[in-house]
Motif scaffolding. Structure first.
Motif, PDB file in Angstrom:
ATOM      1  N   ARG A  29       1.590   4.679  -8.182  1.00  0.00           N
ATOM      2  CA  ARG A  29       2.973   4.243  -7.961  1.00  0.00           C
ATOM      3  C   ARG A  29       3.072   3.428  -6.670  1.00  0.00           C
ATOM      4  N   ILE A  30       2.380   3.881  -5.634  1.00  0.00           N
ATOM      5  CA  ILE A  30       2.400   3.175  -4.347  1.00  0.00           C
ATOM      6  C   ILE A  30       1.809   1.774  -4.520  1.00  0.00           C
ATOM      7  N   ARG A  31       0.682   1.688  -5.232  1.00  0.00           N
ATOM      8  CA  ARG A  31       0.015   0.388  -5.410  1.00  0.00           C
ATOM      9  C   ARG A  31       0.854  -0.569  -6.250  1.00  0.00           C
ATOM     10  N   ARG A  32       1.604  -0.025  -7.236  1.00  0.00           N
ATOM     11  CA  ARG A  32       2.476  -0.876  -8.060  1.00  0.00           C
ATOM     12  C   ARG A  32       3.549  -1.552  -7.208  1.00  0.00           C
ATOM     13  N   GLU A  33       3.910  -0.931  -6.089  1.00  0.00           N
ATOM     14  CA  GLU A  33       4.912  -1.503  -5.177  1.00  0.00           C
ATOM     15  C   GLU A  33       4.258  -2.429  -4.145  1.00  0.00           C
ATOM     16  N   ASN A  34       3.001  -2.822  -4.398  1.00  0.00           N
ATOM     17  CA  ASN A  34       2.232  -3.666  -3.469  1.00  0.00           C
ATOM     18  C   ASN A  34       2.058  -3.006  -2.106  1.00  0.00           C
ATOM     19  N   LYS A  35       1.894  -1.690  -2.140  1.00  0.00           N
ATOM     20  CA  LYS A  35       1.651  -0.940  -0.907  1.00  0.00           C
ATOM     21  C   LYS A  35       0.312  -0.226  -1.042  1.00  0.00           C
ATOM     22  N   VAL A  36      -0.175   0.307   0.074  1.00  0.00           N
ATOM     23  CA  VAL A  36      -1.493   0.940   0.077  1.00  0.00           C
ATOM     24  C   VAL A  36      -1.372   2.351   0.659  1.00  0.00           C
ATOM     25  N   PRO A  37      -1.887   3.366  -0.058  1.00  0.00           N
ATOM     26  CA  PRO A  37      -1.912   4.700   0.532  1.00  0.00           C
ATOM     27  C   PRO A  37      -2.982   4.768   1.624  1.00  0.00           C
ATOM     28  N   GLY A  38      -2.693   5.535   2.664  1.00  0.00           N
ATOM     29  CA  GLY A  38      -3.657   5.665   3.750  1.00  0.00           C
ATOM     30  C   GLY A  38      -3.516   7.008   4.437  1.00  0.00           C
ATOM     31  N   VAL A  39      -4.517   7.314   5.278  1.00  0.00           N
ATOM     32  CA  VAL A  39      -4.504   8.547   6.054  1.00  0.00           C
ATOM     33  C   VAL A  39      -4.837   8.191   7.495  1.00  0.00           C
ATOM     34  N   LEU A  40      -4.049   8.739   8.426  1.00  0.00           N
ATOM     35  CA  LEU A  40      -4.286   8.565   9.851  1.00  0.00           C
ATOM     36  C   LEU A  40      -4.778   9.898  10.393  1.00  0.00           C
TER      37      LEU A  40
END
Length: 198
Positions: free
Chosen positions: A21-32
């Motif tokens: 779902r995140i990628r469909r919004e042209n966003k990238v999941p990440g961890v800090l």
């Protein structure tokens, strides 16, 4: 060293479905993560992140939910093997003045000695320790006039002030190999003669 500001959102959804779902919004999941803190799960803008990651070891100033600002460097980036888009990014929390160990690209300049010799990059990136806000983008090494058999070791590379090696000084970074093409052509001719005699 360039510093790039990126607005990030903390996220509470995990798993493959949430990531899709995140990628469909042209966003990238990440961890800090880092400094003994709990890992913070983030959603980052895909295009801005992609542009930032074109610079090796880019320093990213994260504006998280408009509340907190954190400095981070990319530690691991996963891309789609076919399409190349970003799938996930791990970011390492850093502080100004803190030393971090990173790998910086090794670039070469100059021409090898005549004779069709080949330059082998034994290490394509050089492990170094540098202040988080002063990581060099790359190092450049001259290979001008080097003959076959010559090597450049880590200790031979001039590093910027405040940067030290994070690898053995005697580690081979570059070496010049003798071209093999002429021998191969000779062997093929000999094999051809043997076949003709048979």
């Amino acid at each position: 060293m360039s510093e790039v500001k990126i607005a990030a959102e903390s996220r509470a959804e995990f798993g493959k479905g949430a990531a899709r779902r995140i990628r469909r919004e042209n966003k990238v999941p990440g961890v800090l993560y880092g400094h003994g803190t709990e890992p913070l799960h983030l959603t980052l803008p895909g295009h801005e992140l992609l542009l930032a990651l074109r610079t090796p070891n880019v320093l990213i100033s994260l504006d998280i939910d408009g509340k907190t600002n954190e400095l981070a460097i990319p530690k691991a980036v996963q891309r789609d093997p076919l399409k190349g888009f970003l799938e996930h990014v791990d970011l390492l929390l850093v502080r100004r003045g803190e030393k971090v160990t990173v790998e910086i690209p090794v670039h070469t300049e100059g021409e090898l000695a005549p004779g069709g010799n080949l330059l082998e990059h034994v290490l394509s990136a050089l492990p170094v320790e540098a202040e988080a806000t002063h990581i060099p983008e790359s190092v450049t090494v001259s290979v001008e006039g080097l003959e076959a058999g010559a090597s450049i070791h880590a200790k031979d590379i001039t590093l910027p002030s405040g940067v030290s090696l994070a690898v053995e000084e005697d580690a081979v970074v570059l070496q010049v190999l003798q071209a093999q093409a002429e021998e191969t052509a000779g062997e093929e001719a000999a094999e051809g003669e043997e076949a003709a005699e048979a």
